[in-house]
Design a protein around this motif. Structure first.
Motif, PDB file in Angstrom:
ATOM      1  N   PRO A 113     -43.717   1.556-100.688  1.00  0.00           N
ATOM      2  CA  PRO A 113     -43.848   0.261-100.000  1.00  0.00           C
ATOM      3  C   PRO A 113     -43.658  -0.905-100.964  1.00  0.00           C
ATOM      4  CG  PRO A 113     -45.608   1.755 -99.352  1.00  0.00           C
ATOM      5  CD  PRO A 113     -44.890   2.406-100.484  1.00  0.00           C
ATOM      6  N   ARG A 114     -42.933  -1.900-100.500  1.00  0.00           N
ATOM      7  CA  ARG A 114     -42.634  -3.068-101.333  1.00  0.00           C
ATOM      8  C   ARG A 114     -43.315  -4.283-100.720  1.00  0.00           C
ATOM      9  NH1 ARG A 114     -38.417  -6.860-100.800  1.00  0.00           N
ATOM     10  NH2 ARG A 114     -37.590  -5.592 -99.099  1.00  0.00           N
ATOM     11  N   VAL A 115     -44.100  -4.973-101.555  1.00  0.00           N
ATOM     12  CA  VAL A 115     -44.737  -6.220-101.148  1.00  0.00           C
ATOM     13  C   VAL A 115     -44.433  -7.241-102.233  1.00  0.00           C
ATOM     14  CG1 VAL A 115     -46.883  -7.381-100.541  1.00  0.00           C
ATOM     15  CG2 VAL A 115     -46.589  -4.952-100.000  1.00  0.00           C
ATOM     16  N   GLU A 116     -43.600  -8.219-101.904  1.00  0.00           N
ATOM     17  CA  GLU A 116     -43.223  -9.245-102.873  1.00  0.00           C
ATOM     18  C   GLU A 116     -43.785 -10.585-102.413  1.00  0.00           C
ATOM     19  OE1 GLU A 116     -39.023  -9.219-103.327  1.00  0.00           O
ATOM     20  OE2 GLU A 116     -38.961  -7.186-104.167  1.00  0.00           O
ATOM     21  N   ILE A 117     -44.520 -11.235-103.319  1.00  0.00           N
ATOM     22  CA  ILE A 117     -45.159 -12.522-103.014  1.00  0.00           C
ATOM     23  C   ILE A 117     -44.726 -13.526-104.072  1.00  0.00           C
ATOM     24  CG2 ILE A 117     -47.329 -13.745-102.651  1.00  0.00           C
ATOM     25  CD1 ILE A 117     -48.622 -11.038-102.025  1.00  0.00           C
ATOM     26  N   ASP A 118     -44.060 -14.560-103.644  1.00  0.00           N
ATOM     27  CA  ASP A 118     -43.612 -15.629-104.537  1.00  0.00           C
ATOM     28  C   ASP A 118     -44.427 -16.877-104.178  1.00  0.00           C
ATOM     29  OD1 ASP A 118     -42.320 -17.804-105.774  1.00  0.00           O
ATOM     30  OD2 ASP A 118     -40.372 -16.792-105.704  1.00  0.00           O
ATOM     31  N   HIS A 119     -45.466 -17.149-104.967  1.00  0.00           N
ATOM     32  CA  HIS A 119     -46.351 -18.275-104.657  1.00  0.00           C
ATOM     33  C   HIS A 119     -45.648 -19.612-104.823  1.00  0.00           C
ATOM     34  CE1 HIS A 119     -50.068 -15.882-104.290  1.00  0.00           C
ATOM     35  NE2 HIS A 119     -49.529 -15.123-105.226  1.00  0.00           N
ATOM     36  N   ASP A 120     -44.786 -19.720-105.827  1.00  0.00           N
ATOM     37  CA  ASP A 120     -44.128 -21.006-106.081  1.00  0.00           C
ATOM     38  C   ASP A 120     -43.197 -21.400-104.942  1.00  0.00           C
ATOM     39  OD1 ASP A 120     -45.356 -21.452-108.545  1.00  0.00           O
ATOM     40  OD2 ASP A 120     -43.898 -20.170-109.575  1.00  0.00           O
ATOM     41  N   ARG A 121     -42.425 -20.443-104.444  1.00  0.00           N
ATOM     42  CA  ARG A 121     -41.479 -20.749-103.358  1.00  0.00           C
ATOM     43  C   ARG A 121     -42.051 -20.417-101.982  1.00  0.00           C
ATOM     44  NH1 ARG A 121     -35.833 -18.103-104.599  1.00  0.00           N
ATOM     45  NH2 ARG A 121     -37.136 -16.295-105.114  1.00  0.00           N
ATOM     46  N   ARG A 122     -43.296 -19.906-101.955  1.00  0.00           N
ATOM     47  CA  ARG A 122     -43.978 -19.567-100.700  1.00  0.00           C
ATOM     48  C   ARG A 122     -43.157 -18.581 -99.880  1.00  0.00           C
ATOM     49  NH1 ARG A 122     -44.527 -25.324 -98.408  1.00  0.00           N
ATOM     50  NH2 ARG A 122     -44.689 -24.117 -96.474  1.00  0.00           N
ATOM     51  N   LEU A 123     -42.736 -17.502-100.539  1.00  0.00           N
ATOM     52  CA  LEU A 123     -41.943 -16.470 -99.891  1.00  0.00           C
ATOM     53  C   LEU A 123     -42.687 -15.143 -99.927  1.00  0.00           C
ATOM     54  CD1 LEU A 123     -38.393 -17.223-101.369  1.00  0.00           C
ATOM     55  CD2 LEU A 123     -39.264 -17.859 -99.102  1.00  0.00           C
ATOM     56  N   VAL A 124     -42.574 -14.396 -98.839  1.00  0.00           N
ATOM     57  CA  VAL A 124     -43.145 -13.048 -98.767  1.00  0.00           C
ATOM     58  C   VAL A 124     -42.085 -12.121 -98.194  1.00  0.00           C
ATOM     59  CG1 VAL A 124     -44.868 -11.573 -97.657  1.00  0.00           C
ATOM     60  CG2 VAL A 124     -45.523 -13.826 -98.499  1.00  0.00           C
ATOM     61  N   ALA A 125     -41.923 -10.950 -98.834  1.00  0.00           N
ATOM     62  CA  ALA A 125     -41.009  -9.922 -98.332  1.00  0.00           C
ATOM     63  C   ALA A 125     -41.722  -8.579 -98.350  1.00  0.00           C
ATOM     64  CB  ALA A 125     -39.741  -9.865 -99.179  1.00  0.00           C
ATOM     65  N   LEU A 126     -41.615  -7.847 -97.246  1.00  0.00           N
ATOM     66  CA  LEU A 126     -42.230  -6.535 -97.119  1.00  0.00           C
ATOM     67  C   LEU A 126     -41.164  -5.478 -96.868  1.00  0.00           C
ATOM     68  CD1 LEU A 126     -45.126  -7.349 -94.615  1.00  0.00           C
ATOM     69  CD2 LEU A 126     -45.171  -7.543 -97.107  1.00  0.00           C
ATOM     70  N   SER A 127     -41.470  -4.245 -97.251  1.00  0.00           N
ATOM     71  CA  SER A 127     -40.588  -3.138 -96.888  1.00  0.00           C
ATOM     72  C   SER A 127     -40.467  -3.057 -95.376  1.00  0.00           C
ATOM     73  CB  SER A 127     -41.153  -1.812 -97.404  1.00  0.00           C
ATOM     74  OG  SER A 127     -41.199  -1.786 -98.805  1.00  0.00           O
ATOM     75  N   PRO A 128     -39.282  -2.716 -94.877  1.00  0.00           N
ATOM     76  CA  PRO A 128     -39.162  -2.483 -93.428  1.00  0.00           C
ATOM     77  C   PRO A 128     -40.174  -1.444 -92.968  1.00  0.00           C
ATOM     78  CG  PRO A 128     -36.994  -2.553 -94.458  1.00  0.00           C
ATOM     79  CD  PRO A 128     -37.994  -2.547 -95.586  1.00  0.00           C
ATOM     80  N   GLY A 129     -40.829  -1.720 -91.861  1.00  0.00           N
ATOM     81  CA  GLY A 129     -41.851  -0.814 -91.339  1.00  0.00           C
ATOM     82  C   GLY A 129     -43.268  -1.245 -91.640  1.00  0.00           C
ATOM     83  N   LEU A 130     -43.450  -2.090 -92.686  1.00  0.00           N
ATOM     84  CA  LEU A 130     -44.782  -2.613 -92.961  1.00  0.00           C
ATOM     85  C   LEU A 130     -45.062  -3.786 -92.021  1.00  0.00           C
ATOM     86  CD1 LEU A 130     -45.314  -2.735 -96.838  1.00  0.00           C
ATOM     87  CD2 LEU A 130     -46.141  -1.044 -95.195  1.00  0.00           C
ATOM     88  N   ALA A 131     -46.273  -3.861 -91.506  1.00  0.00           N
ATOM     89  CA  ALA A 131     -46.671  -4.960 -90.630  1.00  0.00           C
ATOM     90  C   ALA A 131     -48.063  -5.417 -91.030  1.00  0.00           C
ATOM     91  CB  ALA A 131     -46.651  -4.535 -89.164  1.00  0.00           C
ATOM     92  N   VAL A 132     -48.194  -6.697 -91.254  1.00  0.00           N
ATOM     93  CA  VAL A 132     -49.447  -7.260 -91.747  1.00  0.00           C
ATOM     94  C   VAL A 132     -50.480  -7.315 -90.622  1.00  0.00           C
ATOM     95  CG1 VAL A 132     -50.529  -9.318 -92.751  1.00  0.00           C
ATOM     96  CG2 VAL A 132     -48.224  -8.634 -93.468  1.00  0.00           C
ATOM     97  N   ASP A 133     -51.721  -6.960 -90.958  1.00  0.00           N
ATOM     98  CA  ASP A 133     -52.866  -7.205 -90.080  1.00  0.00           C
ATOM     99  C   ASP A 133     -54.049  -7.537 -90.984  1.00  0.00           C
ATOM    100  OD1 ASP A 133     -54.821  -7.381 -88.188  1.00  0.00           O
ATOM    101  OD2 ASP A 133     -54.938  -5.230 -87.796  1.00  0.00           O
ATOM    102  N   LEU A 134     -54.321  -8.832 -91.148  1.00  0.00           N
ATOM    103  CA  LEU A 134     -55.406  -9.269 -92.022  1.00  0.00           C
ATOM    104  C   LEU A 134     -56.725  -9.434 -91.277  1.00  0.00           C
ATOM    105  CD1 LEU A 134     -53.250 -11.656 -94.155  1.00  0.00           C
ATOM    106  CD2 LEU A 134     -54.421  -9.625 -94.983  1.00  0.00           C
ATOM    107  N   GLY A 135     -56.684  -9.433 -89.948  1.00  0.00           N
ATOM    108  CA  GLY A 135     -57.850  -9.317 -89.093  1.00  0.00           C
ATOM    109  C   GLY A 135     -59.123  -9.937 -89.624  1.00  0.00           C
ATOM    110  N   GLY A 136     -60.160  -9.070 -89.761  1.00  0.00           N
ATOM    111  CA  GLY A 136     -61.462  -9.543 -90.197  1.00  0.00           C
ATOM    112  C   GLY A 136     -61.450 -10.134 -91.586  1.00  0.00           C
TER     113      GLY A 136
END
Length: 340
Positions: free
Chosen positions: A148-171
């Motif tokens: 799984p690939r999770v790329e977070i670029d804070h400076d450019r405010r970019l996020v990229a995830l591997s296909p198939g990953l879906a975020v659920d930050l919930g609680g």
């Protein structure tokens, strides 16, 4: 996961409390529904309470799984392409990924597709009491990439995830946002308050103020599992398998606490866990881990995650267990009982 230096999240837009003593008629409790749950803001001026609710609505707009234009949905549906997001999204996702690592994956912020597959694809009150429909409007079904690939670029405010990953930050994001609101008010001199989002709360007071009192519901009994008079400042989070329940697409009983190892609703001996700590987002994760791992192995992970955290669990037989550190969060001695 490569990450440049983090930027600080902008403070919630909360007014300056100026540290003044408030007249009783200037303080009240305000209730509203935000983030799919009832929110209570108590001990605050009307202006402070309104600002808290406004902040929580903004967080909901960014993180909800149920709106196609939210950052959560856009990132999850991007099939690996970078997506520009709000600054708070990169901060929260990075913090969640750190806790995923620290818990060995028992806390997993990427179970969004699994939730949809189980039928939790809309705000909970809209889910039918019966079996959910065969189709769902949400991210594609769960996939398990080899790396799984999770790329977070804070400076450019970019996020990229591997296909198939879906975020659920919930609680987790609920806890983070309530903690941010409470911290913002305290920095502005507000000496006493309580912000409660569906039973997950932050409470604080000056030393001379009476303690906030909260009850811990027992899922199998009419009487509370405990009543806590909170000492000083405390964050309290509860995770339960008896609250949000429904029937999945196969007609099986389901609830919203998933075990990342099976990608199915957790089946440990722990029905409910309440964690007290100094940070609500961490307490949320700890409570979830207790429910997933159970009452035998869960406490060890909580102690590694936050040695100062305390907990109370209720198992399937209704037995209440309390950690030795629970009294550190009490302003008053508990009544004698035989639950421990």
């Amino acid at each position: 996961m490569g990450e440049p230096a983090r930027k600080a999240v902008p403070l919630p837009p909360l007014p300056d409390g100026r540290g003044r003593s408030l007249r009783p008629d200037a303080v009240r409790a305000v209730r509203d529904r935000v983030m799919g749950t009832e929110v209570l803001a108590a001990g605050l001026t009307p202006a402070d309470a309104a600002a808290v609710l406004g902040w929580l609505r903004e967080v909901e707009r960014v993180f909800t799984r149920f709106a196609p234009d939210s950052d959560t949905r856009r990132v999850s549906a991007a099939h690996g392409r970078p997506v520009r997001v709000a600054p708070m999204f990169t901060e929260v996702l990075a913090a969640a990924c750190d806790l995923q690592r620290r818990t060995g994956g028992i806390f997993d912020p990427f179970l969004g597709a699994d939730m949809v597959e189980l039928g939790y694809d809309r705000d909970f009150p809209e889910i039918s009491v019966g079996t959910v429909p065969e189709t769902a409007d949400g991210p594609p079904g769960p996939a398990a990439p080899a790396a799984p690939r999770v790329e977070i670029d804070h400076d450019r405010r970019l996020v990229a995830l591997s296909p198939g990953l879906a975020v659920d930050l919930g609680g987790f994001v609920k806890g983070w946002s309530v903690q941010q609101a409470a911290d913002g008010l305290r920095r502005r001199g507000v000496r006493r308050g309580l912000i409660d989002a569906g039973g997950d709360l932050v409470a604080w007071r000056s030393p001379g103020d009476p303690p906030w009192r909260i009850g811990v519901a027992h899922p199998l009994r009419a009487t509370p599992a405990d009543t806590l008079a909170l000492a000083g400042t405390a964050a309290v989070a509860t995770s339960s398998v008896t609250r949000r329940t429904w029937r999945d697409r196969a007609g099986r009983a389901a609830h919203h606490v998933l075990d990342p190892r099976t990608r199915r609703p957790a089946e440990s001996d722990c029905l409910q866990a309440t964690v007290l700590a100094t940070d609500l987002a961490t307490a949320e994760v700890a409570a979830t881990c207790l429910v997933v791992l159970g009452t035998r192995t869960g406490p060890r992970l909580v102690a590694e995650l936050d040695p100062a955290a305390a907990w109370l669990t209720i198992d399937r037989d209704g037995r209440v267990r309390r950690s030795s550190g629970l009294d550190d969060y009490r302003a008053e001695a508990p009544p004698n009982d035989d639950a421990t």
